[in-house]
Write a protein that holds these residues in place. Structure first.
Motif, short mmCIF file in Angstrom:
data_model
loop_
_atom_site.label_atom_id
_atom_site.label_comp_id
_atom_site.label_asym_id
_atom_site.label_seq_id
_atom_site.Cartn_x
_atom_site.Cartn_y
_atom_site.Cartn_z
N VAL A 165 46.81 40.24 53.58
CA VAL A 165 46.77 41.53 52.58
C VAL A 165 47.99 42.32 52.86
O VAL A 165 48.35 42.79 53.89
CB VAL A 165 45.62 42.28 52.50
CG1 VAL A 165 45.55 43.31 51.58
CG2 VAL A 165 44.44 41.33 52.22
N TYR A 166 48.93 42.70 51.78
CA TYR A 166 50.12 43.56 51.84
C TYR A 166 49.92 44.66 50.97
O TYR A 166 49.35 44.36 49.70
CB TYR A 166 51.33 42.59 51.44
CG TYR A 166 51.64 41.51 51.96
CD1 TYR A 166 52.46 41.80 53.56
CD2 TYR A 166 51.18 40.14 51.81
CE1 TYR A 166 52.46 40.25 54.30
CE2 TYR A 166 51.53 39.31 52.58
CZ TYR A 166 52.00 39.21 53.79
OH TYR A 166 52.38 38.08 54.50
N GLY A 167 50.15 45.91 51.39
CA GLY A 167 49.99 47.10 50.60
C GLY A 167 51.40 47.48 50.26
O GLY A 167 52.37 47.58 51.41
N GLN A 168 51.77 47.68 49.19
CA GLN A 168 53.12 48.31 48.81
C GLN A 168 53.05 49.76 48.04
O GLN A 168 52.48 49.95 47.13
CB GLN A 168 54.08 47.39 47.88
CG GLN A 168 55.31 47.96 47.31
CD GLN A 168 56.32 48.02 48.46
OE1 GLN A 168 56.34 47.31 49.12
NE2 GLN A 168 57.02 49.21 48.36
N SER A 169 53.80 50.62 48.54
CA SER A 169 53.94 51.97 47.85
C SER A 169 55.41 52.20 47.53
O SER A 169 56.23 51.50 48.03
CB SER A 169 53.46 53.05 48.68
OG SER A 169 52.05 52.92 48.69
N ARG A 170 55.44 53.24 46.56
CA ARG A 170 56.89 53.63 46.34
C ARG A 170 57.63 53.94 47.39
O ARG A 170 57.31 54.82 48.08
CB ARG A 170 57.09 54.50 45.23
CG ARG A 170 58.37 54.84 44.45
CD ARG A 170 58.24 55.81 43.37
NE ARG A 170 57.54 57.13 44.00
CZ ARG A 170 57.44 58.08 43.22
NH1 ARG A 170 57.68 58.18 41.95
NH2 ARG A 170 56.92 59.19 43.87
N PRO A 171 58.79 53.56 47.61
CA PRO A 171 59.68 54.17 48.82
C PRO A 171 60.11 55.57 48.66
O PRO A 171 60.29 55.99 47.53
CB PRO A 171 60.86 53.36 48.81
CG PRO A 171 61.03 52.33 47.61
CD PRO A 171 59.68 52.61 46.83
N ARG A 172 60.02 56.29 49.62
CA ARG A 172 60.42 57.62 49.64
C ARG A 172 62.05 57.82 49.20
O ARG A 172 62.73 56.90 49.57
CB ARG A 172 60.26 58.20 51.07
CG ARG A 172 60.59 59.72 51.17
CD ARG A 172 60.42 60.15 52.50
NE ARG A 172 61.39 59.85 53.41
CZ ARG A 172 62.45 60.48 53.61
NH1 ARG A 172 63.16 61.42 52.68
NH2 ARG A 172 63.55 59.93 54.55
N ASP A 173 62.15 58.63 48.44
CA ASP A 173 63.47 59.25 47.91
C ASP A 173 64.33 59.71 49.34
O ASP A 173 63.74 60.76 49.65
CB ASP A 173 63.25 60.14 46.95
CG ASP A 173 64.76 60.76 46.33
OD1 ASP A 173 65.92 60.09 46.77
OD2 ASP A 173 64.63 61.36 45.37
N PRO A 174 65.22 59.02 49.64
CA PRO A 174 65.93 59.61 50.89
C PRO A 174 66.75 61.01 50.73
O PRO A 174 66.98 61.68 51.71
CB PRO A 174 67.05 58.35 50.94
CG PRO A 174 67.10 57.58 49.85
CD PRO A 174 66.14 57.78 49.17
N SER A 175 66.87 61.38 49.50
CA SER A 175 67.57 62.71 49.13
C SER A 175 66.55 63.80 49.15
O SER A 175 66.94 64.86 49.44
CB SER A 175 68.25 62.93 47.87
OG SER A 175 67.21 62.73 46.80
N ARG A 176 65.32 63.71 49.45
CA ARG A 176 64.27 64.58 49.90
C ARG A 176 63.41 64.56 50.89
O ARG A 176 63.42 63.51 51.55
CB ARG A 176 63.12 64.23 48.44
CG ARG A 176 63.53 64.49 47.12
CD ARG A 176 62.29 64.25 46.42
NE ARG A 176 62.44 65.52 45.20
CZ ARG A 176 61.30 65.31 44.50
NH1 ARG A 176 60.44 64.49 44.35
NH2 ARG A 176 61.54 66.31 43.41
N PRO A 177 63.08 65.68 51.55
CA PRO A 177 62.53 65.69 52.62
C PRO A 177 61.18 64.93 52.79
O PRO A 177 60.60 64.99 51.74
CB PRO A 177 62.36 67.27 53.30
CG PRO A 177 62.34 67.91 51.78
CD PRO A 177 63.15 67.30 50.74
N PRO A 178 60.80 64.60 53.79
CA PRO A 178 59.52 63.65 53.97
C PRO A 178 58.32 64.61 53.56
O PRO A 178 58.33 65.75 54.05
CB PRO A 178 59.35 63.13 55.15
CG PRO A 178 60.44 63.76 56.10
CD PRO A 178 61.56 64.49 55.20
N THR A 179 57.41 64.32 52.95
CA THR A 179 56.13 64.97 52.44
C THR A 179 55.05 64.54 53.62
O THR A 179 55.06 63.43 53.86
CB THR A 179 55.70 64.79 51.12
OG1 THR A 179 55.67 63.52 50.83
CG2 THR A 179 56.78 65.32 50.22
#
Length: 159
Positions: free
Chosen positions: A99-113
């Motif tokens: 089972v693989y879970g995929q989420s939208r990648p983080r925008d590298p220009s924004r700080p991590p939330t």
């Protein structure tokens, strides 16, 4: 030798379709999940309290029966977010599958939330109570001159 782009894409598509058409080594597939098996998965004692709270609105038994995962199969959960459905699929498919879970990648220009809090509020930090009182001066709304003029006009026309 120069290969045209369309020719290359056609060759890749034909090869992929042939690859997907080949049956797996064992043609014996497990039957899809039954309603009883789905209920057992959802009732598993090691599921979190937040998941159990979410079960009330998400109806996981119906979801699992509808999807029909089979033990040993492979599943991809797009937009997995917190992994609620991904975990249910993993329990249904078992250790012989993937089972693989995929989420939208983080925008590298924004700080991590920071990661989101688990759904269901399984670990409340405070008990609900009455809202705090606000000072009267902060809640007083200054009169609107247009509203005052309109009410004066209305009084004159109704008289």
């Amino acid at each position: 030798m120069i290969i045209r782009r369309k020719t290359l894409l056609a060759a890749v598509a034909a090869g992929t379709s042939l690859l997907l058409a080949v049956p797996p080594a064992s043609t014996q597939q497990a039957p899809p999940l039954t309603a009883e098996q789905a209920a057992e998965i959802v009732a598993s004692p090691d599921r979190s309290a937040a998941d159990r709270t979410n079960d009330l609105r998400r109806k996981p038994e119906q979801l699992l029966v509808f999807i029909g995962p089979r033990p040993g199969s492979t599943a991809l959960d797009l937009s997995a977010a917190g992994g609620y459905t991904t975990e249910l699929l993993a329990r249904a498919i078992g250790s012989t599958g993937a089972v693989y879970g995929q989420s939208r990648p983080r925008d590298p220009s924004r700080p991590p939330t920071p990661p989101p809090a688990p759904e269901g509020n399984s670990h409340p930090s405070a008990t609900p109570g009455p809202p705090p009182a606000t000072p009267a001066a902060a809640t007083a709304i200054p009169p609107n001159p247009k509203t005052a003029a309109m009410s004066a006009i209305t009084k004159k026309t109704n008289a």
